[in-house]
Scaffold this motif. Structure first.
Motif, mmCIF file in Angstrom:
data_model
loop_
_atom_site.group_PDB
_atom_site.id
_atom_site.type_symbol
_atom_site.label_atom_id
_atom_site.label_comp_id
_atom_site.label_asym_id
_atom_site.label_seq_id
_atom_site.Cartn_x
_atom_site.Cartn_y
_atom_site.Cartn_z
ATOM 1 N N LEU A 191 0.827 -1.219 0.000
ATOM 2 C CA LEU A 191 0.000 0.000 0.000
ATOM 3 C C LEU A 191 0.854 1.258 0.000
ATOM 4 O O LEU A 191 0.570 2.227 -0.707
ATOM 5 C CB LEU A 191 -0.934 0.005 1.212
ATOM 6 C CG LEU A 191 -2.146 -0.899 1.156
ATOM 7 C CD1 LEU A 191 -2.855 -0.935 2.505
ATOM 8 C CD2 LEU A 191 -3.101 -0.434 0.074
ATOM 9 N N LEU A 192 1.933 1.243 0.785
ATOM 10 C CA LEU A 192 2.810 2.401 0.876
ATOM 11 C C LEU A 192 3.503 2.659 -0.463
ATOM 12 O O LEU A 192 3.576 3.811 -0.928
ATOM 13 C CB LEU A 192 3.847 2.185 1.988
ATOM 14 C CG LEU A 192 4.767 3.357 2.290
ATOM 15 C CD1 LEU A 192 3.970 4.566 2.752
ATOM 16 C CD2 LEU A 192 5.778 2.963 3.352
ATOM 17 N N MET A 213 3.633 13.875 -1.014
ATOM 18 C CA MET A 213 3.238 13.549 0.353
ATOM 19 C C MET A 213 4.080 14.357 1.336
ATOM 20 O O MET A 213 5.282 14.555 1.123
ATOM 21 C CB MET A 213 3.454 12.043 0.603
ATOM 22 C CG MET A 213 2.955 11.566 1.943
ATOM 23 S SD MET A 213 3.369 9.849 2.344
ATOM 24 C CE MET A 213 3.203 8.968 0.856
ATOM 25 N N GLN A 258 4.125 6.959 8.596
ATOM 26 C CA GLN A 258 3.773 5.682 7.995
ATOM 27 C C GLN A 258 4.940 4.696 8.066
ATOM 28 O O GLN A 258 4.749 3.499 8.301
ATOM 29 C CB GLN A 258 3.319 5.875 6.542
ATOM 30 C CG GLN A 258 1.960 6.496 6.439
ATOM 31 C CD GLN A 258 1.509 6.668 4.992
ATOM 32 O OE1 GLN A 258 2.292 6.545 4.060
ATOM 33 N NE2 GLN A 258 0.229 6.970 4.825
ATOM 34 N N ASN A 303 1.692 6.608 -7.010
ATOM 35 C CA ASN A 303 0.523 7.288 -7.562
ATOM 36 C C ASN A 303 0.284 8.680 -6.992
ATOM 37 O O ASN A 303 -0.775 9.256 -7.213
ATOM 38 C CB ASN A 303 -0.728 6.422 -7.356
ATOM 39 C CG ASN A 303 -0.643 5.132 -8.129
ATOM 40 O OD1 ASN A 303 -0.245 5.117 -9.288
ATOM 41 N ND2 ASN A 303 -0.989 4.044 -7.484
ATOM 42 N N GLN A 304 1.257 9.214 -6.270
ATOM 43 C CA GLN A 304 1.034 10.545 -5.724
ATOM 44 C C GLN A 304 1.199 11.613 -6.814
ATOM 45 O O GLN A 304 1.878 11.412 -7.812
ATOM 46 C CB GLN A 304 1.970 10.814 -4.549
ATOM 47 C CG GLN A 304 3.426 10.965 -4.903
ATOM 48 C CD GLN A 304 4.278 11.237 -3.679
ATOM 49 O OE1 GLN A 304 3.760 11.648 -2.651
ATOM 50 N NE2 GLN A 304 5.556 11.005 -3.784
ATOM 51 N N THR A 360 2.454 1.697 -3.452
ATOM 52 C CA THR A 360 1.422 2.144 -4.399
ATOM 53 C C THR A 360 1.086 3.608 -4.180
ATOM 54 O O THR A 360 0.927 4.378 -5.134
ATOM 55 C CB THR A 360 0.158 1.275 -4.260
ATOM 56 O OG1 THR A 360 0.515 -0.083 -4.458
ATOM 57 C CG2 THR A 360 -0.897 1.667 -5.257
ATOM 58 N N GLN A 361 1.020 3.999 -2.918
ATOM 59 C CA GLN A 361 0.726 5.400 -2.594
ATOM 60 C C GLN A 361 1.829 6.317 -3.116
ATOM 61 O O GLN A 361 1.557 7.382 -3.680
ATOM 62 C CB GLN A 361 0.576 5.541 -1.073
ATOM 63 C CG GLN A 361 0.196 6.923 -0.616
ATOM 64 C CD GLN A 361 0.046 6.995 0.901
ATOM 65 O OE1 GLN A 361 0.344 6.038 1.612
ATOM 66 N NE2 GLN A 361 -0.398 8.135 1.393
ATOM 67 N N GLU A 368 4.031 12.920 7.297
ATOM 68 C CA GLU A 368 3.103 11.812 7.070
ATOM 69 C C GLU A 368 3.864 10.562 6.617
ATOM 70 O O GLU A 368 3.588 9.457 7.066
ATOM 71 C CB GLU A 368 2.073 12.219 6.017
ATOM 72 C CG GLU A 368 0.972 11.205 5.812
ATOM 73 C CD GLU A 368 -0.043 11.679 4.775
ATOM 74 O OE1 GLU A 368 -0.676 10.806 4.166
ATOM 75 O OE2 GLU A 368 -0.190 12.902 4.577
#
Length: 166
Positions: free
Chosen positions: A33-34, A47, A55, A40-41, A36-37, A51
């Motif tokens: 998930l991290l 980011m 994470q 796709n930012q 992918t985040q 934050e």
């Protein structure tokens, strides 16, 4: 007499299910998930550093908890196998054990029996069971006394047995 149900004993606690089939997210899922985040930012609005660091700290904590859980499970498994080895020393020995017997609808009594131990095993739930010479399996917590095998009415080996062991 009030008795405690064996299912409440710590060693009878069900073991956790395997990681396959769990509905929760694991450390691999968290890392995916991290990533992918991050992929796709929005490049014009990246980011926030705080934050991202939070994470990563969560990921680190998750990994440490997972490793600790694995280590504790290995420790429990080792303790179970050591218990089996410890109880295997009872094989061939005379033991006194206790069981609760119903006298009537309202009363129970403790009944003591003497038998020789034939075998010892560990159940899937980690419970130690002992096979007696009357082909009965008992729980290890039913034992009240352990004695050496009696020969010639004593606990000492006979002269014949002493000579053969030299």
């Amino acid at each position: 007499m009030t008795t405690i149900n064996e299912s409440y004993f710590l060693q009878n606690k069900p073991k956790p299910t395997s990681t396959t089939g769990q509905s929760g997210l694991g450390k691999d899922d968290f890392l995916k998930l991290l990533i992918t985040q991050l992929q796709n930012q929005d490049p014009s609005n990246p980011m926030d550093d705080r934050e991202f660091i939070a994470q990563m700290a969560q990921f680190s904590s998750l990994e440490q908890m997972t490793n600790m859980n694995t280590t504790i499970q290995k420790f429990v498994d080792t303790q179970t196998s050591q218990s089996l080895v410890q109880f295997s020393e009872l094989i061939g020995k005379e033991v006194k054990w206790v069981q609760e017997v119903d006298v009537d609808d309202y009363r129970t009594e403790l009944q003591y029996s003497d038998n020789k131990v034939q075998s010892v095993k560990v159940e899937f739930d980690g419970t130690i069971r002992i096979l007696l010479d009357n082909n009965r399996w008992i729980h290890h917590e039913q034992l009240t006394q352990v004695s050496g095998v009696q020969t010639n009415g004593t606990n000492k080996p006979s002269e014949e047995e002493s000579e053969t062991s030299k």
